[in-house]
Design a protein around this motif. Sequence first.
Motif, PDB file in Angstrom:
ATOM      1  N   ASN A  76      10.144   8.616  -2.098  1.00  0.00           N
ATOM      2  CA  ASN A  76       9.617   9.282  -0.905  1.00  0.00           C
ATOM      3  C   ASN A  76       9.756   8.463   0.367  1.00  0.00           C
ATOM      4  OD1 ASN A  76       8.708  11.510  -2.477  1.00  0.00           O
ATOM      5  ND2 ASN A  76       6.917  10.302  -3.097  1.00  0.00           N
ATOM      6  N   ASP A 108       0.825  -1.208   0.000  1.00  0.00           N
ATOM      7  CA  ASP A 108       0.000   0.000   0.000  1.00  0.00           C
ATOM      8  C   ASP A 108       0.862   1.263   0.000  1.00  0.00           C
ATOM      9  OD1 ASP A 108      -2.217  -1.613   0.028  1.00  0.00           O
ATOM     10  OD2 ASP A 108      -2.617  -1.365   2.166  1.00  0.00           O
ATOM     11  N   PHE A 109       1.949   1.250   0.775  1.00  0.00           N
ATOM     12  CA  PHE A 109       2.841   2.419   0.804  1.00  0.00           C
ATOM     13  C   PHE A 109       3.474   2.651  -0.563  1.00  0.00           C
ATOM     14  CE2 PHE A 109       7.143   4.203   1.496  1.00  0.00           C
ATOM     15  CZ  PHE A 109       6.779   5.439   2.004  1.00  0.00           C
ATOM     16  N   GLN A 133       0.749   4.049  -2.949  1.00  0.00           N
ATOM     17  CA  GLN A 133       0.107   5.320  -2.621  1.00  0.00           C
ATOM     18  C   GLN A 133       1.066   6.461  -2.302  1.00  0.00           C
ATOM     19  OE1 GLN A 133      -2.493   4.280   0.641  1.00  0.00           O
ATOM     20  NE2 GLN A 133      -3.404   2.572  -0.503  1.00  0.00           N
ATOM     21  N   GLU A 134       2.275   6.146  -1.773  1.00  0.00           N
ATOM     22  CA  GLU A 134       3.107   7.216  -1.245  1.00  0.00           C
ATOM     23  C   GLU A 134       4.569   7.188  -1.691  1.00  0.00           C
ATOM     24  OE1 GLU A 134       2.468   8.244   2.987  1.00  0.00           O
ATOM     25  OE2 GLU A 134       1.173   6.473   3.053  1.00  0.00           O
ATOM     26  N   HIS A 169       9.099   7.375   6.153  1.00  0.00           N
ATOM     27  CA  HIS A 169       8.475   8.444   5.378  1.00  0.00           C
ATOM     28  C   HIS A 169       9.450   9.615   5.300  1.00  0.00           C
ATOM     29  CE1 HIS A 169       4.229   6.823   5.593  1.00  0.00           C
ATOM     30  NE2 HIS A 169       4.843   6.111   6.523  1.00  0.00           N
ATOM     31  N   ASN A 186       8.859  12.490   3.980  1.00  0.00           N
ATOM     32  CA  ASN A 186       8.100  13.675   4.369  1.00  0.00           C
ATOM     33  C   ASN A 186       7.744  13.565   5.847  1.00  0.00           C
ATOM     34  OD1 ASN A 186       6.569  15.975   4.471  1.00  0.00           O
ATOM     35  ND2 ASN A 186       4.796  15.082   3.416  1.00  0.00           N
TER      36      ASN A 186
END
Length: 355
Positions: A262, A139-140, A143-144, A284, A286
């Motif tokens: 990211n 999922d990470f 999505q990110e 993460h 960010n």
Amino acid sequence: MMHQKLRVGVLGCGPISQAAHFESCTKASNAELYAICDSADDLRQRMTAMWAPKVAYSDYQAMLDDENVDAIIIATTDAFHVQLAMKALHAGKHVLCEKPLGITVEECEELAQAVRHSGRLFQVAHMKRFDGGIQAAHDFIQQEMGNLVAYKGWYGDNSHRYTVTDAVQPKIITSAAKRKPAVDPKSDLQRYYMLAHGSHLVDTARYLAGDINEVEARFTHRGGVHCWFVDIAFANGTLGHLDLSVGVRMDWHEGFQIYGENGSILGKTYNPWLFKSSEVDIFHENGAFWRRPLAADGHFYRRQVEAFAHAILTDSPQTGTSVEEGLAIVKTMAAIGESVRTGRSVCVASAQGAV
């Protein structure tokens, strides 16, 4: 909790059914163990007494003729997967087939074509896709993470694995009357280990990082350890490396390390029979922080059956390994074998023959 349940027939009463599929079908919220089938009378009768299906069959065709059976779990030895899956599809049944999909590229291509024409849902039983930690990593990434840079995956089946399974698995009941393939699968351990363990390693890599275009592999068998190091090129440009080592002198050693635009991911996966989800640490960029999802439900085999049943009962897209992905995994393993033999890099799309 769904009121309608998928009525499952399990073909084969051997170790994987005893350790995983029977319990999964009885625990699943949306499926039931409706039927079991095995030609070995003593084994079938013992499993019937233990798991209490609605009906038990000695003849596979008789189970396929039962209109109450919605889906078949094929839990036999690898050499029988394709022919038995074909019969189930021709009988109009949905199929959850144990991995690997097959043992040659050609038979898997034939099966994939049959699935496309059947209108039935077909899923390959790569249960690691239902490990909550691995799902969180997926999922990470989706999505990110942004662009993937590199993927490293390893699978180290250890020299003490049977000490663990003896302690945590139910006692496996065997039968002298069990049906055996013409050639003992363990007569060629290099091929057996690739099919049994390499299929998991490749599926996890594809699930997390995408399609694999090319492989370049080296193999050694030293000190009782079978070891493959494989450099891989993903279709999306990600660099990759796979390490399959069977018989490592240490604890079970499985996991992955992923670098992205990211963030990054570090994953540790446990011996599956501990029913413990992977420990996955996600960084993460960010905000500059780590997080580790709990992933409390470690019964991936039950979650696999529930996802299979959900897709059928609700006419939803499947979340498990499709037949086309199963074919790609077999082609990748065949390409690894060809690369080991030739010393050259091999295009996965052109791979043919046996794993």
